[in-house]
Design a protein around this motif. Structure first.
Motif, PDB file in Angstrom:
ATOM      1  N   LYS A  11       2.204  -3.893  -6.887  1.00 40.09           N
ATOM      2  CA  LYS A  11       2.721  -2.833  -7.883  1.00 40.09           C
ATOM      3  C   LYS A  11       3.718  -3.466  -8.731  1.00 40.09           C
ATOM      4  CE  LYS A  11       2.433  -0.179  -4.409  1.00 40.09           C
ATOM      5  NZ  LYS A  11       2.311   1.029  -3.525  1.00 40.09           N
ATOM      6  N   THR A  33       6.422   1.825  -9.740  1.00 41.92           N
ATOM      7  CA  THR A  33       5.714   2.921  -9.240  1.00 41.92           C
ATOM      8  C   THR A  33       6.629   3.695  -8.016  1.00 41.92           C
ATOM      9  OG1 THR A  33       4.590   1.848  -7.294  1.00 41.92           O
ATOM     10  CG2 THR A  33       3.545   1.656  -9.490  1.00 41.92           C
ATOM     11  N   ALA A  34       5.976   4.786  -7.836  1.00 47.47           N
ATOM     12  CA  ALA A  34       6.802   5.800  -6.591  1.00 47.47           C
ATOM     13  C   ALA A  34       5.570   6.797  -5.967  1.00 47.47           C
ATOM     14  CB  ALA A  34       7.919   6.390  -7.221  1.00 47.47           C
ATOM     15  N   PHE A  35       5.784   7.107  -4.897  1.00 44.52           N
ATOM     16  CA  PHE A  35       4.862   8.236  -4.259  1.00 44.52           C
ATOM     17  C   PHE A  35       3.616   7.579  -4.174  1.00 44.52           C
ATOM     18  CE2 PHE A  35       8.196  10.257  -6.688  1.00 44.52           C
ATOM     19  CZ  PHE A  35       9.230  10.625  -5.835  1.00 44.52           C
ATOM     20  N   ASN A  36       3.762   6.126  -3.685  1.00 46.43           N
ATOM     21  CA  ASN A  36       2.165   5.814  -3.551  1.00 46.43           C
ATOM     22  C   ASN A  36       1.619   5.509  -4.914  1.00 46.43           C
ATOM     23  OD1 ASN A  36       0.373   4.274  -1.980  1.00 46.43           O
ATOM     24  ND2 ASN A  36      -0.743   6.156  -1.394  1.00 46.43           N
ATOM     25  N   ALA A  37       2.231   5.115  -5.841  1.00 44.19           N
ATOM     26  CA  ALA A  37       1.660   4.858  -7.186  1.00 44.19           C
ATOM     27  C   ALA A  37       1.178   6.159  -7.892  1.00 44.19           C
ATOM     28  CB  ALA A  37       0.595   4.089  -7.252  1.00 44.19           C
ATOM     29  N   LYS A 215      16.115   2.457  -6.706  1.00 44.14           N
ATOM     30  CA  LYS A 215      14.992   2.937  -7.550  1.00 44.14           C
ATOM     31  C   LYS A 215      14.660   4.550  -7.459  1.00 44.14           C
ATOM     32  CE  LYS A 215      10.124   2.207  -7.039  1.00 44.14           C
ATOM     33  NZ  LYS A 215       9.128   1.479  -6.151  1.00 44.14           N
ATOM     34  N   ARG A 219      12.482   7.152  -9.271  1.00 41.25           N
ATOM     35  CA  ARG A 219      11.636   8.227  -8.296  1.00 41.25           C
ATOM     36  C   ARG A 219      11.911   9.873  -8.679  1.00 41.25           C
ATOM     37  NH1 ARG A 219      13.652   4.914  -3.901  1.00 41.25           N
ATOM     38  NH2 ARG A 219      11.869   3.447  -3.682  1.00 41.25           N
TER      39      ARG A 219
HETATM   40  N1  ASP Z   1       6.611   1.437  -4.100  1.00 43.17           N
HETATM   41  C1  ASP Z   1       5.873   2.604  -3.435  1.00 43.17           C
HETATM   42  C2  ASP Z   1       4.604   3.114  -4.541  1.00 43.17           C
HETATM   43  O1  ASP Z   1       4.455   3.135  -5.290  1.00 43.17           O
HETATM   44  C3  ASP Z   1       6.808   3.687  -3.058  1.00 43.17           C
HETATM   45  C4  ASP Z   1       8.117   3.632  -3.424  1.00 43.17           C
HETATM   46  O2  ASP Z   1       8.825   2.704  -3.515  1.00 43.17           O
HETATM   47  O3  ASP Z   1       8.528   4.943  -3.385  1.00 43.17           O
HETATM   48  O4  ASP Z   1       4.062   3.614  -4.028  1.00 43.17           O
END
Ligand code: ASP
Ligand code: TMP
Length: 259
Positions: A11, A33-37, A215, A219
């Protein structure tokens, strides 16, 4: 120049074949990305900053005897690393309640934990990286007991070192994520620190104001995301006060020239 062979795209990073057997090139993207993309975006200049920040931290860890995959930084966005067999476990070390710990257990964010907690998550995007226990790791053979002992020892050493390093620049290390990989010497495997350490996988709060410098700004849509990453780099002495635009400009200049 011949196109390099891409080994893996994640990612936030891409891995290319390295110049010698047993090496890879780790390229840092601006993608976030966050929350599992489920949430996607870009943080302009993040790849450049994370490359520098991770280089700085891995180099410092090597000086205290923590073995890592880092060999050397190659350019603004790339570093040469040792090829490892990634252990499919994310190790999360927590000093202060935040994020999923606060949510899951109802502990107010910012509460100092009476002792450091180490948690394990199974690295599997399709499953959303579920939390696991030692028992699962042993049962499914993801790592041996000896490897897990080494990993826990290294994680604590890294935490102690980073807490001090960040405290010295007015930052509280709330929690962070590590990944480890195996390198083989004949029949004998050794575990070393892999992946990266950067504001992508750490929670970093200003010691005085509790301002988030990581991050979570992305988020939680807090704004000033790029600035937070720059602030961490600047406090680590990796950017001069007026350097950030220069660094980012240089990077876009390189891109324009197709380098
Ligand atoms: N990197 C992770 C993702 O996209 C989650 C995160 O860092 O919050 O899923
Ligand atoms: P969490 O509170 O969401 O479980 O996150 C704990 C720490 O691990 C936090 O510093 C962010 C980091 N982390 C990652 O690097 N990658 C991930 O996929 C997740 C969920 C957390």
């Amino acid at each position: 120049m011949a196109r390099r062979r891409q080994i893996y795209e994640g990612k936030a990073k891409i891995l290319y074949e390295g110049p010698e057997p047993g090496t890879l090139i780790q390229y840092f993207k601006d993608d976030a990305t966050a929350f599992n993309a489920q949430k996607r975006g870009t943080i302009s200049g993040k790849g450049v900053l994370n490359n520098r920040i991770s280089e700085h931290i891995f180099t410092a860890l090597q000086t205290i005897g923590v073995p890592t995959h880092f060999i050397r930084r190659l350019n603004m966005r790339e570093q040469l690393i040792r090829q490892v067999e990634i252990i499919p476990i994310e190790i999360v070390i927590r000093n202060v309640a935040a994020g999923s710990l606060s949510k899951r257990l109802g502990i107010e964010e910012g509460t100092q934990l009476p002792r450091t907690i180490i948690e394990y998550y199974y690295k599997d995007d399709a499953l959303g990286d579920p939390m696991i226990a030692d028992e699962h790791i042993a049962c499914f053979g993801w790592a041996s007991q000896d490897e897990m002992n080494d990993i826990a020892d290294m994680a604590i050493r890294v935490n102690d070192f980073l807490c001090g390093m960040f405290a010295a620049i007015g930052i509280r290390l709330i929690d962070f994520k590590l990944e480890f990989g195996r390198v083989w010497d004949g029949d004998y495997a050794r575990v070393i620190l892999a992946d990266e350490i950067s504001p992508d996988g750490c929670r970093l709060w200003d010691l005085k104001t509790n301002k988030k410098l990581d991050k979570d700004r992305f988020r939680q849509d807090l704004g000033e995301v790029e600035e937070a990453y720059q602030e961490v780099a600047r406090r680590l002495g990796l950017l001069q006060p007026d350097d950030e635009s220069a660094v980012l400009d240089l990077d876009s200049h390189r891109k324009k020239r197709g380098k």
